[in-house]
Design a protein around this motif. Structure first.
Motif, mmCIF file in Angstrom:
data_model
loop_
_atom_site.group_PDB
_atom_site.id
_atom_site.type_symbol
_atom_site.label_atom_id
_atom_site.label_comp_id
_atom_site.label_asym_id
_atom_site.label_seq_id
_atom_site.Cartn_x
_atom_site.Cartn_y
_atom_site.Cartn_z
ATOM 1 N N SER A 31 -10.849 -47.760 -15.327
ATOM 2 C CA SER A 31 -11.716 -48.695 -14.647
ATOM 3 C C SER A 31 -12.153 -50.112 -15.475
ATOM 4 C CB SER A 31 -12.967 -47.949 -14.179
ATOM 5 O OG SER A 31 -13.799 -48.765 -13.630
ATOM 6 N N TRP A 36 -13.148 -53.831 -9.923
ATOM 7 C CA TRP A 36 -12.671 -52.634 -9.041
ATOM 8 C C TRP A 36 -11.222 -52.289 -9.634
ATOM 9 C CZ3 TRP A 36 -15.412 -49.593 -5.877
ATOM 10 C CH2 TRP A 36 -14.796 -48.947 -4.897
ATOM 11 N N ARG A 82 -7.286 -44.150 -4.258
ATOM 12 C CA ARG A 82 -8.493 -44.157 -4.968
ATOM 13 C C ARG A 82 -9.023 -45.436 -5.515
ATOM 14 N NH1 ARG A 82 -9.782 -40.368 -10.304
ATOM 15 N NH2 ARG A 82 -11.992 -41.817 -10.884
ATOM 16 N N GLU A 84 -12.287 -47.444 -7.281
ATOM 17 C CA GLU A 84 -13.464 -47.177 -8.189
ATOM 18 C C GLU A 84 -13.957 -48.348 -8.983
ATOM 19 O OE1 GLU A 84 -15.553 -43.799 -11.351
ATOM 20 O OE2 GLU A 84 -13.464 -43.881 -11.047
ATOM 21 N N GLY A 89 -17.176 -44.989 -6.208
ATOM 22 C CA GLY A 89 -15.690 -44.916 -6.069
ATOM 23 C C GLY A 89 -15.646 -44.329 -4.703
ATOM 24 N N GLN A 91 -12.227 -42.245 -2.177
ATOM 25 C CA GLN A 91 -10.820 -41.697 -2.168
ATOM 26 C C GLN A 91 -10.360 -41.261 -0.775
ATOM 27 O OE1 GLN A 91 -9.364 -39.066 -5.520
ATOM 28 N NE2 GLN A 91 -8.748 -37.688 -3.983
ATOM 29 N N SER A 126 -17.754 -41.119 -4.233
ATOM 30 C CA SER A 126 -18.057 -40.457 -5.604
ATOM 31 C C SER A 126 -18.929 -41.375 -6.182
ATOM 32 C CB SER A 126 -16.905 -40.489 -6.444
ATOM 33 O OG SER A 126 -16.158 -41.649 -7.019
ATOM 34 N N TRP A 127 -19.803 -40.824 -7.142
ATOM 35 C CA TRP A 127 -20.838 -41.504 -7.961
ATOM 36 C C TRP A 127 -20.779 -40.832 -9.279
ATOM 37 C CZ3 TRP A 127 -23.582 -45.520 -7.666
ATOM 38 C CH2 TRP A 127 -24.929 -45.610 -8.623
ATOM 39 N N ARG A 128 -20.192 -41.810 -10.246
ATOM 40 C CA ARG A 128 -20.271 -41.484 -11.557
ATOM 41 C C ARG A 128 -21.366 -41.175 -12.436
ATOM 42 N NH1 ARG A 128 -15.923 -41.001 -14.910
ATOM 43 N NH2 ARG A 128 -14.516 -42.081 -13.263
ATOM 44 N N ARG A 134 -18.344 -36.715 -12.212
ATOM 45 C CA ARG A 134 -18.481 -37.727 -10.987
ATOM 46 C C ARG A 134 -18.784 -36.443 -9.969
ATOM 47 N NH1 ARG A 134 -14.194 -39.620 -8.489
ATOM 48 N NH2 ARG A 134 -12.728 -38.244 -9.601
#
Length: 254
Positions: A31, A36, A82, A84, A89, A91, A126-128, A134
């Motif tokens: 990333s 992005w 995917r 992120e 992110g 998918q 998703s949230w890192r 994540r």
């Protein structure tokens, strides 16, 4: 009208649905913190199936290996996108497959073909939390249809069946580099909660070898435990299955 043998339908339905529902792959994305990143993955699966599939009043115990899957395969596409950013992110996992196998009925007096068409879409956000972990949340949509057409000297038998449903899913993903060229990733998803399925569990882990900055080979293993049943009488559809086996794919980063 005498009933014809439904074993081929339920057997291939179980095979196809379990194969297709193993989406939700994970892998490390390189990333750019200021932008992005994008990733595409094309993959195949070699599953072993153990469980029960049912259509109407008929249940079939299923115990199949990867050779049975590839014998019945008529066409397929399995792919993942995917994307992120620094924290957020998405998918998208799309599976489209056609299976075909021989069938017979009325104790061999009728013969013909059994077909299965499947479309499965798994969408997660998703949230890192940090570099390794994540949080995942989303939905799994599955649309499955089967049909049989048998003919004989004096009779024709045709039947079709199918169902579609949506399962909410939540989980966690882990990923870490292993040296200059290798990385490892894994995820655990649970869902259903009685909304679509009674329950669904997807566990996966994979190693990836990076050839260069844009391509990698992935080797992994996945386990799925899926419990779905809906309808009554002739409209009943059941899929209670454990699936596990290796997966291999090619990943592109851009």
């Amino acid at each position: 009208m005498k009933p014809y043998k439904l074993l081929p339908i339920t057997k291939i339905t179980a095979l196809f649905a379990a194969l297709a529902l193993l989406g939700g792959t994970t892998s490390v994305v390189a990333s750019d913190k200021n932008g992005w990143s994008n990733q595409a993955l094309i993959y195949i699966l070699a599953p072993t199936l153990d469980g029960t599939s049912g259509i109407g009043p008929f249940d079939t115990e299923v115990d199949m290996d990867a050779a049975d899957v590839f014998d019945a395969l008529d066409g397929a596409f399995l792919g993942v996108y995917r994307g992120e950013g620094e924290r957020f992110g998405i998918q998208l996992d799309i599976v489209s497959m056609d299976l075909k196998m021989d069938g017979e009925g009325d104790r061999g007096a009728l013969a013909g073909e059994v077909k299965v068409e499947q479309t499965t879409v798994i969408t997660t956000a998703s949230w890192r939390l940090n570099k390794e972990f994540r949080l995942l949340g989303g939905a799994l949509f599955n649309d499955l249809s089967t049909g049989v057409s048998l003919t004989g000297p004096s009779a024709t038998r045709q039947q079709s069946a199918g169902d579609d449903w949506v399962d909410p899913i939540v989980g966690v993903a882990y990923e870490t580099p292993l040296g200059a060229h290798w990385d490892f990733s894994g995820s655990a998803l649970v869902g259903g909660f009685g909304v679509g399925s009674e329950s669904v569990v997807v566990l996966s882990g994979s190693f990836a070898y990076r050839f260069n900055h844009w391509s990698s080979l992935t080797l992994g293993y996945r386990y799925l435990d899926f419990d779905y049943e809906d309808g009554e009488g002739a409209d009943r559809f059941k899929f209670n299955m454990k699936q596990y086996g290796p997966a291999v794919g090619v990943r592109f980063d851009f």
